[in-house]
Design an enzyme around this catalytic site. Structure first.
Site, short mmCIF file in Angstrom:
data_model
loop_
_atom_site.label_atom_id
_atom_site.label_comp_id
_atom_site.label_asym_id
_atom_site.label_seq_id
_atom_site.Cartn_x
_atom_site.Cartn_y
_atom_site.Cartn_z
N LEU A 143 0.81 -1.22 0.00
CA LEU A 143 0.00 0.00 0.00
C LEU A 143 0.85 1.27 0.00
O LEU A 143 0.42 2.30 -0.51
CB LEU A 143 -0.93 0.01 1.22
CG LEU A 143 -1.92 -1.15 1.32
CD1 LEU A 143 -2.77 -1.01 2.59
CD2 LEU A 143 -2.82 -1.21 0.10
N GLY A 200 7.31 4.34 3.78
CA GLY A 200 7.65 5.54 4.52
C GLY A 200 8.99 5.38 5.19
O GLY A 200 9.62 4.33 5.11
N GLY A 201 9.43 6.45 5.84
CA GLY A 201 10.74 6.43 6.47
C GLY A 201 10.86 5.37 7.54
O GLY A 201 11.96 4.90 7.83
N MET A 202 9.75 4.99 8.19
CA MET A 202 9.80 4.00 9.26
C MET A 202 9.62 2.58 8.75
O MET A 202 9.85 1.63 9.48
CB MET A 202 8.70 4.31 10.29
CG MET A 202 8.89 5.61 11.02
SD MET A 202 10.27 5.56 12.16
CE MET A 202 9.62 4.48 13.42
N ASP A 211 1.34 15.70 14.76
CA ASP A 211 1.95 15.63 13.43
C ASP A 211 0.88 15.68 12.35
O ASP A 211 0.92 14.92 11.39
CB ASP A 211 2.79 14.36 13.30
CG ASP A 211 3.77 14.43 12.13
OD1 ASP A 211 4.07 15.55 11.69
OD2 ASP A 211 4.22 13.36 11.66
#
Length: 846
Positions: free
Chosen positions: A133, A136-138, A252
C-alpha cells in the site's frame, strides 16, 4: 560584518529564564536579519551543566544556516572554537546527518531499502500479504487479509533499520496504544500489534483512498476546491475532538497523515507522535524536544515548549491552508529552521493574496487557527468546526481575527507558483532536535501570565437567512429577529444526495419566507451538521445543537438508524423533532410521541402500496416476492411493511426471502448469490436500500435474470438512483418502480410550481427532484405552525399550534392535518417508474 552580543542589554534578573529554544530562535533571527551570530557569544552565560546539550543545538542551527548560504563548514572548524567540546561537536554533526540531513526531503527512492523479504502471498501470523500500500521512512505498509476474522487489513511493518531502535519501536507501540483507545469514523482504527520473526507489525483498518498529499499531487490544479477542503477539515475536527477527549494530542497533523477515502470522508492516521496521559518518565516527547513536521508545526512545537490541543488546531489550520493553496504556509522558505522561525514570528500569509476568489471567511478561519499565541486560537476542535460549518453553509465565522498575535511584522516572500512540486516529495516522518532546558518552571509561569488574555468568544454561525444580532434569546434558539433551526443529515458518503437535496428544499422555502420579512418579524436560519448516516455521529450532532448551539428545533433529519437515537434524545429532553426524512415505524408510535412529527407516508404505507401493485396490477404471486433490505432499522422497517402486507395474502414473514447488506457498505455478493440461487421462486424484489447499492444490485441481477421486477421505497433517492443507472447503463434502470411520498416534481400542481420557482430563484444550480420537494413541503408545514403559534414562541406553544392545523391545502394533493393523536400529516403514496432514458414516469398504484 560586526559580531553582535545578544546578551549585552539583557536584564540579569531574567537570566534564569533563558532556554535553549530561545537561544536557537535568537540565533536564527540574527541570520534572518543579515547578521553573523557568534556561537561563543551565545554560549557565554549558559550554565555548565547544560553546556553540552545547548552547544550541540546551536552548532546544528549554525550548520544548517551556513549550508543554506552555500557554505560547507567542517567539524574541525567548530572544534577549534570549542577545543574542550570535541565529543559534543561530533555528536552535533552526527545528529544533523541523522535527522534533517542536508535540507533535502526524504524521497521515495531514499526509502526503498527497507530490507523487507516479504512477498505477495506470504503469511505473517494469520495475515496473508496481498499488496503493497505504501512506503515511509519508518517502514512499509502492506495490504493483507485476516484469515481468521475474514477481513481486509493494513499491516505497518517497522523496517529492519528501525526494528532494533528502541525509540522507533516505542513510537510504534505508542501509536497502537493511543489510537486503540479511540474509536471514531474519522480516525483510522488499530486492531493489534504483532511480533513475528523479530519484526513488528501494526495491524490497522484498511481504507480505500489516498492521503491528501497524493490527492493534491494528482489534482489538476494541485489544490482542492474550497468546499471540499472545508469539509475535509470538518471531518478532521471530528476525529481530533474524539482524540482530544481521550487526552491524545496528535502533534503531526499534515496532508500526508490524512486519508481521503473513496466515499470522500477524511480519516486521521499516523498517531506515532501522539502524546497521551503518560508520565514524564515514559513520555516519548517532552518539553525540550521538537517532534513533528516543520511545515505544519505549531510555534510551541518549534520552541520545544509544552503542547496542548491547540497545537493540533494550529497544524490543522496550516493543513487547511495547504489544501486551499496547494502548498504549506511557509513552503517558500525551504529550510527547516527558517520555517520553524516563521511559525513563531512571521504572520500567516493571507490566502486571498494568492487566490482572491476564495471566500474571505476561509482566510479568517486560518488566521485564527494559526494564531501565534495558543490562547488566541480556537480552543477546541469543536469550536474550529463550528466556524468551518458556518462558512460551508453560507454563514460567517464567529470570531474576529484582529487580535491574533503575529508577534512581529515581517514581510513574507511570495510562495512558489507550482504547488504540486511541494507534494511530490515525502516529508521526513520525524524531525527530532534534542534541546536541554533550565529554569523551566519560572519560564512557564511567565508564559502563562502572558497568555492569560481572554479568548475570542463564540457566538455561533450566522447561517443562511439569519442576521447578526445582539438581542438576547427569548427562548432557546429564538430572538426578536431569528429562529435558529438545525438538521443532522447525511451530507457526505453513500447517502449524501438525500441529505443535500433535503437541505436545499428546506432552505428554498425558508429563503422565500425570510425575503418576505420572516414570521412575526423573525427570520429562519438553518444550521446543517453532517452525520454521514451514522447514529453515533447524529447523536453527537443533536447534543451539539441543543447543548452548545441553542437551536430551537431540528427539522428534516435523514434516516431511520440515526432517528432511532436522535428522536429518543429529542423526546427525553422535550425538543421538537420535526419531519425527518424517514418512514420508520419507530417515529410513528401509537399514540404519538408529543415531540415527534412526520410529514411523509411511512415505509409500511409505501411497501403496502408496492406489494399491492405487484400482486394486483402486475399479477405476480405474493409468494414470489423477495426483499432486499439494508441490515439496520431502515431495512428492518421496510421488511416489516412487506411482511404486514403479505399477511393479508396468507404469507408469514418466516416464509419471505430476505437478503441484504451492511449500512454504508457496498458488498452485496452474498445477497446477489442468494437471489440467483432462488431465482426459480422469485419474480419481483422489494428493495429497501440506498441508491448506489440499489443500482449495483439491479444491474447484477438483471444481467442474469432480465425479466426480474424491482421496486424501491422513496428513501432510495430517486434522482440519485437515476444518475447511478445513467453511469452504469440506463437500460438496467428501465422499469424500476420507486414509490414516492410527494407528487412528481414536474407536476403542474400549485404547490409544486411554487417549489420549482423558489428552487430556481435561490438554488439555481440544483435541479428539481423528489427529495428537495419533500424538504420544501416539510418546511412549509413547519412555517404554518410558526405562524399559528404567534410571537410568543416556545416548544410547547408550537406543538399546540401544530395540533390545531386542520385542512391545510399546500397545493400538492393531500390535505395536511395534525392533531394530538395524529402526528403524520400525509399517508399518500405516489408511483413512479424509470424508463430507458433515465426519466421518471407516473405509475398508477391504485
Amino acid at each position: 560584518m560586526t559580531k553582535s552580543d545578544p546578551h549585552s542589554n539583557r536584564d540579569p534578573s531574567v537570566d534564569i529564564t533563558i532556554t535553549a529554544r530561545e537561544l536557537c530562535l535568537r540565533f536564527v533571527e540574527e541570520f534572518e536579519s543579515g547578521g553573523e551570530p557568534d556561537l561563543e557569544s551565545f554560549m557565554v552565560d549558559v550554565p555548565a551543566e547544560y553546556r553540552p546539550e545547548v552547544l550541540a543545538e546551536l552548532v546544528n542551527v549554525d550548520l544548517l544556516q551556513r549550508r543554506a548560504q552555500g557554505q560547507n563548514p567542517s567539524k574541525s572548524e567548530y572544534i577549534k572554537k570549542f577545543p574542550l567540546d570535541g565529543p559534543t561537536i561530533s555528536a552535533a554533526f552526527d545528529a544533523i546527518s541523522d535527522t534533517v540531513g542536508d535540507q533535502t526531503y526524504v524521497t521515495e527512492s531514499a526509502i526503498e531499502s527497507t530490507e523487507i523479504d516479504l512477498a505477495i502471498g506470504d503469511q505473517v501470523g494469520k495475515y496473508e500479504i496481498r499488496s503493497v500500500l505504501g512506503r515511509g521512512g519508518m517502514g512499509i505498509v502492506f495490504g493483507a487479509f485476516d484469515t481468521v476474522i475474514l477481513r481486509e487489513v493494513a499491516l505497518k511493518l517497522l523496517s529492519r533499520k528501525h526494528a532494533g531502535d528502541e525509540s522507533a519501536l516505542n513510537r510504534l507501540l505508542q501509536e497502537a496504544q493511543a489510537v486503540g483507545a479511540v474509536h471514531h469514523p474519522n480516525i483510522i482504527g488499530i486492531y493489534d500489534v504483532l511480533e513475528e520473526n523479530d519484526s513488528y507489525y501494526l495491524v490497522m483498518e484498511k481504507v480505500s483512498g489516498e492521503n491528501l498529499g497524493e490527492v493534491l499531487n494528482s489534482s489538476e490544479q494541485g489544490r482542492l476546491d474550497w468546499k471540499t477542503a472545508t469539509q475535509v477539515i470538518i471531518d478532521c475536527c471530528n476525529g481530533l475532538a474524539a482524540a482530544h477527549q481521550q487526552g491524545l494530542i496528535h502533534r503531526d497533523l499534515k496532508p500526508m497523515n490524512i486519508m481521503l477515502t473513496d466515499d470522500s470522508s477524511a480519516k486521521l492516521l499516523d498517531f506515532g507522535l501522539a502524546k497521551g496521559n503518560q508520565s514524564d518518565e515514559t513520555a516519548l516527547t517532552k518539553i525540550g524536544t521538537v517532534l513533528g513536521t516543520p511545515d505544519f508545526m505549531s510555534p510551541e512545537q518549534c520552541k520545544a515548549a509544552e503542547v496542548n490541543p491547540t497545537s493540533d488546531i494550529y497544524s490543522l489550520g496550516a493543513t487547511y491552508f495547504a489544501l486551499l493553496t496547494g502548498h504549506p504556509p511557509f513552503g517558500s522558505l525551504q529550510n527547516h529552521l527558517k520555517i520553524m522561525f516563521a511559525h513563531c514570528h512571521r504572520p500567516t500569509p493571507n490566502i486571498l493574496d494568492e487566490l482572491p476568489e476564495l471566500p474571505p471567511a476561509c482566510n479568517d478561519i486560518i488566521q485564527r487557527a494559526m494564531a501565534k499565541e495558543s490562547a488566541d486560537r480556537y480552543q477546541s476542535a469543536q469550536e474550529f468546526r463550528v466556524d468551518l460549518e458556518a462558512v460551508l453553509n453560507g454563514g460567517q465565522p464567529s470570531g474576529s481575527t484582529q487580535s491574533f498575535s503575529a508577534t512581529q511584522s515581517i514581510e513574507v516572500p511570495p510562495t512558489p507558483a507550482s504547488p504540486k512540486k511541494w507534494f511530490k516529495v515525502v516529508t521526513a516522518a520525524c524531525l527530532v532536535i534534542s534541546i536541554a532546558t533550565w529554569g523551566i518552571t519560572l519560564l512557564q509561569d511567565i508564559e502563562k501570565n502572558q497568555e492569560g488574555r481572554p479568548t475570542n468568544s463564540v457566538t455561533g454561525p450566522q447561517e443562511a437567512g439569519s442576521e447578526e444580532t445582539a438581542t438576547p434569546p427569548l427562548f432557546r434558539g429564538v430572538t426578536e429577529n431569528t429562529i435558529h433551526l438545525g438538521t443532522s443529515t447525511a451530507y457526505n458518503g453513500p447517502s449524501q444526495e438525500l441529505g443535500r437535496n433535503m437541505v436545499v428544499g428546506m432552505k428554498s422555502c425558508f429563503e422565500r419566507i425570510n425575503d418576505a420579512g420572516g414570521i412575526h418579524g423573525r427570520k429562519i436560519s438553518l444550521t446543517v451538521l453532517d452525520d454521514r448516516y451514522q447514529p453515533e455521529k447524529a447523536l453527537q450532532n443533536m447534543q451539539d445543537f441543543f447543548e452548545d448551539r441553542d437551536v430551537f428545533a431540528v427539522i428534516g433529519n435523514v434516516g431511520a438508524p440515526t432517528a432511532r437515537v436522535t428522536s429518543k434524545y429529542a423526546s427525553e429532553n422535550s425538543y421538537l423533532f420535526f419531519a425527518p426524512f424517514s418512514g420508520a415505524s419507530l417515529l410513528r408510535e401509537d399514540p404519538p410521541d408529543r415531540y415527534v412529527f412526520n410529514y411523509r407516508a411511512s415505509y409500511v404505507d409505501e411497501t403496502a402500496a408496492m406489494v399491492k401493485h405487484f400482486v394486483v396490477n402486475l399479477r405476480i404471486p405474493p409468494e414470489n416476492i423477495a426483499v432486499f433490505a439494508q441490515n439496520d432499522a431502515y431495512g428492518d422497517d421496510g421488511f416489516k411493511g412487506v411482511a404486514k402486507a403479505m399477511r393479508e395474502h396468507g404469507i408469514q414473514s418466516d416464509d419471505l426471502i430476505r437478503v441484504g447488506y451492511e449500512r454504508n457498505q457496498l458488498d452485496i455478493d452474498e445477497a446477489v448469490s442468494t437471489i440467483l440461487s432462488e431465482q426459480a421462486h422469485i419474480q419481483a424484489i422489494v428493495m429497501v436500500p440506498t441508491y448506489k447499492v440499489a443500482a449495483d444490485f439491479v444491474k447484477r441481477i438483471k444481467t442474469e435474470i432480465p425479466e426480474m421486477v424491482f421496486g424501491a421505497v422513496s428513501f432510495v433517492g430517486s434522482q440519485a438512483l437515476a444518475e447511478a443507472f445513467y453511469e452504469i447503463g440506463p437500460q438496467f434502470g428501465d422499469g424500476v418502480l420507486v414509490t414516492q411520498v410527494v407528487p412528481h416534481y414536474l407536476s403542474n400542481a400549485t404547490g409544486v410550481r411554487r417549489y420549482r420557482q423558489d428552487l430556481k430563484k435561490y438554488y439555481p444550480e440544483y435541479e428539481p427532484g423528489f427529495v428537495s420537494l419533500e424538504g420544501y413541503i416539510a418546511a412549509e408545514c413547519f412555517a404554518e405552525g410558526l405562524r399559528d403559534a404567534g410571537p410568543n414562541l416556545n416548544t410547547e406553544s408550537l406543538i399546540d399550534a401544530l395540533h390545531s392545523i386542520r385542512d391545510l391545502d399546500l397545493g400538492i394533493g393531500p390535505i395536511i392535518q395534525f392533531s394530538p393523536s395524529r402526528h403524520q400529516a400525509s399517508h399518500k403514496v405516489w408511483g413512479t417508474q424509470l424508463n430507458a432514458q433515465g426519466e421518471f414516469e407516473i405509475v398508477d398504484l391504485e
